[in-house]
Design an enzyme around this catalytic site. Structure first.
Site, PDB file in Angstrom:
ATOM      1  N   GLU A   1      -7.663   5.137   1.947  1.00  0.00           N
ATOM      2  CA  GLU A   1      -6.666   6.067   1.441  1.00  0.00           C
ATOM      3  C   GLU A   1      -6.445   7.210   2.432  1.00  0.00           C
ATOM      4  O   GLU A   1      -7.257   7.407   3.344  1.00  0.00           O
ATOM      5  CB  GLU A   1      -7.141   6.635   0.098  1.00  0.00           C
ATOM      6  CG  GLU A   1      -7.358   5.563  -0.983  1.00  0.00           C
ATOM      7  CD  GLU A   1      -6.061   5.051  -1.606  1.00  0.00           C
ATOM      8  OE1 GLU A   1      -4.988   5.123  -0.955  1.00  0.00           O
ATOM      9  OE2 GLU A   1      -6.124   4.569  -2.745  1.00  0.00           O
TER      10      GLU A   1
ATOM     11  N   HIS B   1      -1.859   3.564   2.812  1.00  0.00           N
ATOM     12  CA  HIS B   1      -3.213   3.010   2.937  1.00  0.00           C
ATOM     13  C   HIS B   1      -3.187   1.603   3.527  1.00  0.00           C
ATOM     14  O   HIS B   1      -2.214   0.866   3.363  1.00  0.00           O
ATOM     15  CB  HIS B   1      -3.987   3.066   1.615  1.00  0.00           C
ATOM     16  CG  HIS B   1      -3.612   2.071   0.555  1.00  0.00           C
ATOM     17  ND1 HIS B   1      -3.409   2.426  -0.753  1.00  0.00           N
ATOM     18  CD2 HIS B   1      -3.419   0.734   0.598  1.00  0.00           C
ATOM     19  CE1 HIS B   1      -3.120   1.346  -1.467  1.00  0.00           C
ATOM     20  NE2 HIS B   1      -3.108   0.316  -0.676  1.00  0.00           N
TER      21      HIS B   1
ATOM     22  N   ASP C   1     -10.822  -6.165   1.023  1.00  0.00           N
ATOM     23  CA  ASP C   1     -11.334  -5.199   0.055  1.00  0.00           C
ATOM     24  C   ASP C   1     -11.566  -5.854  -1.302  1.00  0.00           C
ATOM     25  O   ASP C   1     -11.190  -7.005  -1.508  1.00  0.00           O
ATOM     26  CB  ASP C   1     -10.377  -3.992  -0.071  1.00  0.00           C
ATOM     27  CG  ASP C   1      -8.911  -4.400  -0.214  1.00  0.00           C
ATOM     28  OD1 ASP C   1      -8.646  -5.590  -0.482  1.00  0.00           O
ATOM     29  OD2 ASP C   1      -8.030  -3.531  -0.066  1.00  0.00           O
TER      30      ASP C   1
ATOM     31  N   ASN D   1       1.415   4.964  -0.062  1.00  0.00           N
ATOM     32  CA  ASN D   1       0.899   6.206   0.533  1.00  0.00           C
ATOM     33  C   ASN D   1       0.341   5.974   1.939  1.00  0.00           C
ATOM     34  O   ASN D   1      -0.324   6.842   2.504  1.00  0.00           O
ATOM     35  CB  ASN D   1      -0.189   6.820  -0.362  1.00  0.00           C
ATOM     36  CG  ASN D   1      -1.416   5.917  -0.495  1.00  0.00           C
ATOM     37  OD1 ASN D   1      -1.443   4.820   0.061  1.00  0.00           O
ATOM     38  ND2 ASN D   1      -2.421   6.386  -1.218  1.00  0.00           N
TER      39      ASN D   1
END
Ligand code: GLP
Length: 251
Positions: free
Chosen positions: A143, A138, A68, A136
């Protein structure tokens, strides 16, 4: 879930263990395609790989592919993932920068850059993909809510990820709001996946990913459908799992 789960004493042992498996892949196939991750968790892996290169591991033909990249940073910003990989991977391993591929977060046409990167990754046929995990859940920058069929795309960072990553920036407002990321289906196209988590703040995300239902609420739970996942945790990142794995001593 068919993943192998290893719990190690600390990040150094995680690094040595995962690096040894990457080295095995490279020894078997010198022109291997290796997927790399940013964030703090994989840093000990790159340190261990650098030591292996210093003692003879030949990585001259390997191609490296990032997961990414932020969108919206000025070109050359030290926290762009291109710059981070230059610091933690290219220089310590003495790589040719041209062998490290990163999605182009500075492209004028981001949608096209995403589509081209997806094609590049699928053509490369990643032999082994390193993955961290967000608090979280990801993976890459997929996400919660990301579909498991997603491909490389332009997307938004969640507020919790922006808060987590604020430690790298002078002010929380300077954390980018969007990014390019390999999609979940792109990540799952790798032949083997190495998921790494360090620290107690990753415990709940790891437990949801490995022991919870497969759900877009936990993007990492998509890994449950992959046949070759190995999970490497330090003891604190394993603390929310229902099973006590105990730490595996390394030789
Ligand atoms: C970033 C990256 C992820 C990484 C995550 C966790 O958000 N895009 O790929 O897994 O951070 O980073 P860390 O290992 O520093 O907790």
């Amino acid at each position: 879930m068919t993943a192998v789960i290893d719990v190690h004493r600390d990040a150094l042992d995680v690094g040595r263990s995962v690096a040894s498996r990457i080295a095995e892949v490279i020894s078997a196939r010198p022109d291997a395609a290796v997927g790399v991750a940013t964030g703090s968790s994989p840093e000990s892996i790159y340190q261990a790989l650098a030591e292996m290169v210093a003692t003879g591991l030949d990585v001259g033909q390997v191609q490296w592919y990032a997961l990414d990249e932020y969108v919206g940073l000025p070109q050359g910003h030290p926290e762009s993932y291109r710059a981070v990989l230059d610091r933690v991977l290219v220089r310590p391993l003495g790589l040719d920068p041209a062998t490290v591929h990163v999605p182009d977060g500075f492209a004028s046409d981001l949608e096209q850059a995403a589509a081209e990167y997806d094609i590049l990754i699928r053509a490369a046929q990643i032999d082994i993909q390193l993955l961290g995990i967000g608090s979280n859940g990801h993976i890459g920058f997929n996400e919660p809510g990301s579909t498991f069929t997603s491909s490389t795309r332009v997307t938004e960072l969640s507020e919790s990820t922006r808060r987590d990553n604020a430690r790298y920036f002078a002010h929380p407002d300077l954390v980018p709001r969007s990014c390019l990321t390999q999609g979940i289906s792109t990540i799952l196209s790798a032949a083997a996946i190495e998921l790494v988590a360090i620290g107690a703040n990753k415990g709940p995300a790891i437990a949801a990913a490995l022991e919870g239902p497969t759900s877009t609420r936990s993007p990492a739970s998509a890994l449950q459908s992959h046949r070759h996942v190995r999970v490497s945790l330090d003891t604190s990142a394993s603390s929310s799992l229902s099973h006590d794995f105990g730490a595996v001593p390394l030789p």
